[in-house]
Design a protein around this motif. Structure first.
Motif, PDB file in Angstrom:
ATOM      1  N   VAL A  38       0.116  -2.567 -11.591  1.00 28.54           N
ATOM      2  CA  VAL A  38       1.218  -2.736 -12.537  1.00 28.54           C
ATOM      3  C   VAL A  38       0.847  -3.705 -13.666  1.00 28.54           C
ATOM      4  CG1 VAL A  38       2.924  -2.285 -10.741  1.00 28.54           C
ATOM      5  CG2 VAL A  38       2.345  -4.656 -11.312  1.00 28.54           C
ATOM      6  N   TYR A  39      -0.061  -4.646 -13.401  1.00 32.63           N
ATOM      7  CA  TYR A  39      -0.401  -5.646 -14.420  1.00 32.63           C
ATOM      8  C   TYR A  39      -1.132  -5.031 -15.613  1.00 32.63           C
ATOM      9  CZ  TYR A  39       1.231  -9.101 -11.088  1.00 32.63           C
ATOM     10  OH  TYR A  39       2.010  -9.824 -10.228  1.00 32.63           O
ATOM     11  N   PRO A  40      -2.242  -4.312 -15.408  1.00 39.84           N
ATOM     12  CA  PRO A  40      -2.854  -3.651 -16.574  1.00 39.84           C
ATOM     13  C   PRO A  40      -1.972  -2.544 -17.138  1.00 39.84           C
ATOM     14  CG  PRO A  40      -3.962  -2.977 -14.547  1.00 39.84           C
ATOM     15  CD  PRO A  40      -3.054  -4.118 -14.184  1.00 39.84           C
ATOM     16  N   HIS A  41      -1.136  -1.955 -16.290  1.00 37.79           N
ATOM     17  CA  HIS A  41      -0.267  -0.858 -16.743  1.00 37.79           C
ATOM     18  C   HIS A  41       0.667  -1.307 -17.867  1.00 37.79           C
ATOM     19  CE1 HIS A  41       2.296   2.689 -16.576  1.00 37.79           C
ATOM     20  NE2 HIS A  41       3.343   1.891 -16.457  1.00 37.79           N
ATOM     21  N   MET A  42       1.208  -2.504 -17.784  1.00 41.67           N
ATOM     22  CA  MET A  42       2.133  -3.000 -18.796  1.00 41.67           C
ATOM     23  C   MET A  42       1.460  -3.108 -20.158  1.00 41.67           C
ATOM     24  SD  MET A  42       4.903  -3.189 -17.160  1.00 41.67           S
ATOM     25  CE  MET A  42       5.889  -3.928 -18.455  1.00 41.67           C
ATOM     26  N   PHE A  43       0.241  -3.647 -20.186  1.00 35.07           N
ATOM     27  CA  PHE A  43      -0.501  -3.773 -21.444  1.00 35.07           C
ATOM     28  C   PHE A  43      -0.957  -2.397 -21.950  1.00 35.07           C
ATOM     29  CE2 PHE A  43      -0.894  -7.967 -19.535  1.00 35.07           C
ATOM     30  CZ  PHE A  43      -0.687  -8.800 -20.620  1.00 35.07           C
ATOM     31  N   PHE A  44      -1.276  -1.508 -20.994  1.00 33.19           N
ATOM     32  CA  PHE A  44      -1.706  -0.155 -21.340  1.00 33.19           C
ATOM     33  C   PHE A  44      -0.616   0.600 -22.099  1.00 33.19           C
ATOM     34  CE2 PHE A  44      -1.345   4.310 -19.948  1.00 33.19           C
ATOM     35  CZ  PHE A  44      -2.501   4.845 -20.512  1.00 33.19           C
ATOM     36  N   LEU A  45       0.635   0.456 -21.677  1.00 31.44           N
ATOM     37  CA  LEU A  45       1.739   1.168 -22.309  1.00 31.44           C
ATOM     38  C   LEU A  45       1.849   0.853 -23.790  1.00 31.44           C
ATOM     39  CD1 LEU A  45       4.678   0.923 -19.733  1.00 31.44           C
ATOM     40  CD2 LEU A  45       3.176   2.858 -20.169  1.00 31.44           C
ATOM     41  N   VAL A  46       1.812  -0.432 -24.121  1.00 30.06           N
ATOM     42  CA  VAL A  46       1.964  -0.844 -25.513  1.00 30.06           C
ATOM     43  C   VAL A  46       0.739  -0.447 -26.322  1.00 30.06           C
ATOM     44  CG1 VAL A  46       2.430  -2.770 -27.066  1.00 30.06           C
ATOM     45  CG2 VAL A  46       3.408  -2.769 -24.774  1.00 30.06           C
ATOM     46  N   ALA A  47      -0.443  -0.590 -25.728  1.00 27.34           N
ATOM     47  CA  ALA A  47      -1.678  -0.229 -26.424  1.00 27.34           C
ATOM     48  C   ALA A  47      -1.694   1.252 -26.771  1.00 27.34           C
ATOM     49  CB  ALA A  47      -2.891  -0.575 -25.552  1.00 27.34           C
ATOM     50  N   ARG A  48      -1.280   2.080 -25.831  1.00 29.13           N
ATOM     51  CA  ARG A  48      -1.268   3.523 -26.062  1.00 29.13           C
ATOM     52  C   ARG A  48      -0.246   3.895 -27.136  1.00 29.13           C
ATOM     53  NH1 ARG A  48       1.279   8.158 -23.988  1.00 29.13           N
ATOM     54  NH2 ARG A  48      -0.106   9.953 -23.870  1.00 29.13           N
ATOM     55  N   SER A  49       0.945   3.323 -27.066  1.00 25.58           N
ATOM     56  CA  SER A  49       1.982   3.624 -28.049  1.00 25.58           C
ATOM     57  C   SER A  49       1.553   3.204 -29.451  1.00 25.58           C
ATOM     58  CB  SER A  49       3.294   2.925 -27.679  1.00 25.58           C
ATOM     59  OG  SER A  49       3.789   3.394 -26.453  1.00 25.58           O
ATOM     60  N   GLU A 109      -2.277  -0.819   1.968  1.00 23.87           N
ATOM     61  CA  GLU A 109      -2.516   0.188   0.929  1.00 23.87           C
ATOM     62  C   GLU A 109      -1.547   0.014  -0.245  1.00 23.87           C
ATOM     63  OE1 GLU A 109      -2.088   0.659   4.092  1.00 23.87           O
ATOM     64  OE2 GLU A 109      -3.714   1.891   4.925  1.00 23.87           O
ATOM     65  N   ILE A 110      -0.276  -0.218   0.094  1.00 15.58           N
ATOM     66  CA  ILE A 110       0.735  -0.412  -0.950  1.00 15.58           C
ATOM     67  C   ILE A 110       0.467  -1.690  -1.741  1.00 15.58           C
ATOM     68  CG2 ILE A 110       3.185  -0.891  -1.365  1.00 15.58           C
ATOM     69  CD1 ILE A 110       2.642   1.999  -0.770  1.00 15.58           C
ATOM     70  N   LEU A 111       0.065  -2.763  -1.040  1.00 20.46           N
ATOM     71  CA  LEU A 111      -0.217  -4.035  -1.706  1.00 20.46           C
ATOM     72  C   LEU A 111      -1.345  -3.882  -2.721  1.00 20.46           C
ATOM     73  CD1 LEU A 111       0.160  -7.110  -1.974  1.00 20.46           C
ATOM     74  CD2 LEU A 111      -1.482  -7.386  -0.087  1.00 20.46           C
ATOM     75  N   ILE A 112      -2.411  -3.212  -2.323  1.00 22.46           N
ATOM     76  CA  ILE A 112      -3.559  -3.028  -3.227  1.00 22.46           C
ATOM     77  C   ILE A 112      -3.149  -2.218  -4.465  1.00 22.46           C
ATOM     78  CG2 ILE A 112      -5.837  -1.958  -3.479  1.00 22.46           C
ATOM     79  CD1 ILE A 112      -6.310  -2.639  -0.501  1.00 22.46           C
ATOM     80  N   LEU A 113      -2.441  -1.109  -4.251  1.00 22.98           N
ATOM     81  CA  LEU A 113      -2.013  -0.271  -5.376  1.00 22.98           C
ATOM     82  C   LEU A 113      -1.036  -1.008  -6.296  1.00 22.98           C
ATOM     83  CD1 LEU A 113      -1.454   3.239  -3.722  1.00 22.98           C
ATOM     84  CD2 LEU A 113      -3.298   2.565  -5.267  1.00 22.98           C
ATOM     85  N   SER A 114      -0.268  -1.937  -5.737  1.00 24.39           N
ATOM     86  CA  SER A 114       0.754  -2.624  -6.528  1.00 24.39           C
ATOM     87  C   SER A 114       0.165  -3.462  -7.661  1.00 24.39           C
ATOM     88  CB  SER A 114       1.628  -3.515  -5.629  1.00 24.39           C
ATOM     89  OG  SER A 114       0.910  -4.656  -5.183  1.00 24.39           O
ATOM     90  N   PHE A 115      -1.099  -3.887  -7.528  1.00 19.96           N
ATOM     91  CA  PHE A 115      -1.718  -4.704  -8.571  1.00 19.96           C
ATOM     92  C   PHE A 115      -2.016  -3.901  -9.834  1.00 19.96           C
ATOM     93  CE2 PHE A 115      -2.500  -7.511  -4.956  1.00 19.96           C
ATOM     94  CZ  PHE A 115      -2.187  -8.744  -5.511  1.00 19.96           C
TER      95      PHE A 115
END
Length: 397
Positions: A317-328, A309-315
């Motif tokens: 983080v990859y779109p999350h990094m791009f999401f942060l900059v896009a939102r800002s 479960e943790i392994l699946i959720l951990s992926f």
């Protein structure tokens, strides 16, 4: 850039670790059931926090960068919002939505939401390190009061838990308001500033309205899954899900320094491309931390691993990094349309997930986890792809 991010990230990571430890203490000293009740209570109270968003947070961050005189108006607004918050608490009490006494709910609420003033102030002034130090001290105080309340046998229910948080947050607010004592004195001496704040809201209301939908959607997105699943799942399951969310919040919180860093126009212009060149390394590091912390935390927390479960959720983080900059980047241009649609996408997926689980009588943690995972992914990918499409079409966002 990297020096600034490193120093604030270390403090932020330490704070997240302390909050993790506070959650661990809460479950061990109380129970997973009360931890679940705490999650549900926060989800309800979050809607009262919308009063503090009448002047939108993202608007204030950039407005304060444009006009330093705005600070007094912002502070008076938070004071007015704290007064208005009493009405929300009264309504939740008389309707039975919240079965906790008025003063406990009120002081917990204003101590939680008033911290938003410092969030805005420090981000706007580029003083991220001071802000994360404040959160670090708050986390330490919470642990201290948890232990003290337990030692004096005053940690028996949700009300006691709320007061441990309230006392620590009020102490922080009083201490940090000393830096703004001149603004506080000015507001106290001249009550006309409250009237001016009302007028400011009325005059600029048309500028605020694009933010309101985003604020409401974001608040719903953050709490909808717990509120809806809480209708047919046990408090223990909600509590277990809250542990998973704590892990995600911990890891995503480590990137909060990057998000806050790019909530400054100058930083976006100077460092965005440099950040994109190294973004994969940040993501790999975050995934490693996600796995390490998640597996270790569950083993210590409830003596289970939940590795898959943790392994699946951990992926995520990859779109999350791009999401942060896009939102800002979008918010820096006062553009909210695509941000709002991304929030709506998340909520739609949550509603579908809840409906499917209800129809097929899925009451295990896995229904919540799959719904949370797909909804988060939908939120991230929509905003990332929208920004790319706009740039390809040379659209000014």
């Amino acid at each position: 850039m990297y020096k600034k991010l490193l120093s604030t990230s270390i403090i932020n990571a330490a704070t997240a670790g302390l909050n993790f430890f506070a959650s661990f203490i809460t479950v061990k000293l109380m129970s997973l059931k009360i931890f679940g009740e705490f999650a549900i209570f926060n989800s309800i109270l979050a809607f009262g926090g919308l009063l503090y968003a009448i002047i939108p947070t993202n608007y204030s961050i950039f407005k304060l960068q444009d006009d330093n005189r705005y600070k007094s108006k912002l502070l008076s607004f938070f004071i007015l919002s704290s007064i208005a918050f009493s009405i929300f608490v009264f309504i939740t009490n008389i309707t039975g939505i919240v079965n906790i006494d008025f003063f406990t709910v009120y002081f917990f609420g204003i101590s939680t939401f008033f911290l938003g003033y410092f969030d805005i102030k420090f981000q706007a002034l580029g003083k991220l390190k001071q802000y994360f130090i404040m959160l670090f001290i708050t986390a330490i105080l919470k642990i201290i009061f948890l232990v003290l309340f337990y030692y004096f046998k005053q940690l028996n229910n949700l009300t006691n838990l709320l007061w441990t948080v309230t006392v620590s947050q009020i102490m922080i607010i009083i201490f940090y308001l000393l830096d703004d004592k001149e603004d506080v004195k000015f507001i106290i001496k001249d009550f006309k500033l409250f009237k001016e704040t009302f007028l400011f809201i009325r005059i600029n209301f048309s500028s605020f309205t694009p933010y309101y939908l985003n604020t409401c959607l974001k608040r719903l997105r953050e709490n909808l899954i717990v509120l809806l699943f809480g209708k047919f799942m046990s408090n223990e399951t909600i509590g277990l899900f809250s542990v998973f969310v704590k892990i995600s919040s911990f890891v995503f919180g480590l990137s909060r320094t990057m998000e806050a860093f790019f909530m400054n126009r100058e930083n976006i212009g100077k460092y965005k491309e440099t950040f994109y060149q190294k973004i994969i390394y940040f993501a790999i590091l975050l995934q490693f931390i996600f796995l390490l912390v998640g597996i270790g935390y569950f083993k210590i927390f409830i003596n289970k691993f939940f590795f898959v479960e943790i392994l699946i959720l951990s992926f995520l983080v990859y779109p999350h990094m791009f999401f942060l900059v896009a939102r800002s980047e979008m918010l820096s241009k006062y553009s909210n349309k695509e941000v709002n649609i991304s929030e709506g996408t998340n909520m739609l997926i949550v509603l579908i997930g809840v409906l499917l689980c209800y129809i097929f009588k899925i009451t295990s943690i896995y229904g919540m986890l799959f719904t949370y995972g797909f909804a988060t992914l939908g939120l991230q990918l929509y905003l990332i792809t929208s920004l790319k499409s706009m740039k390809k079409g040379n659209i000014d966002i």
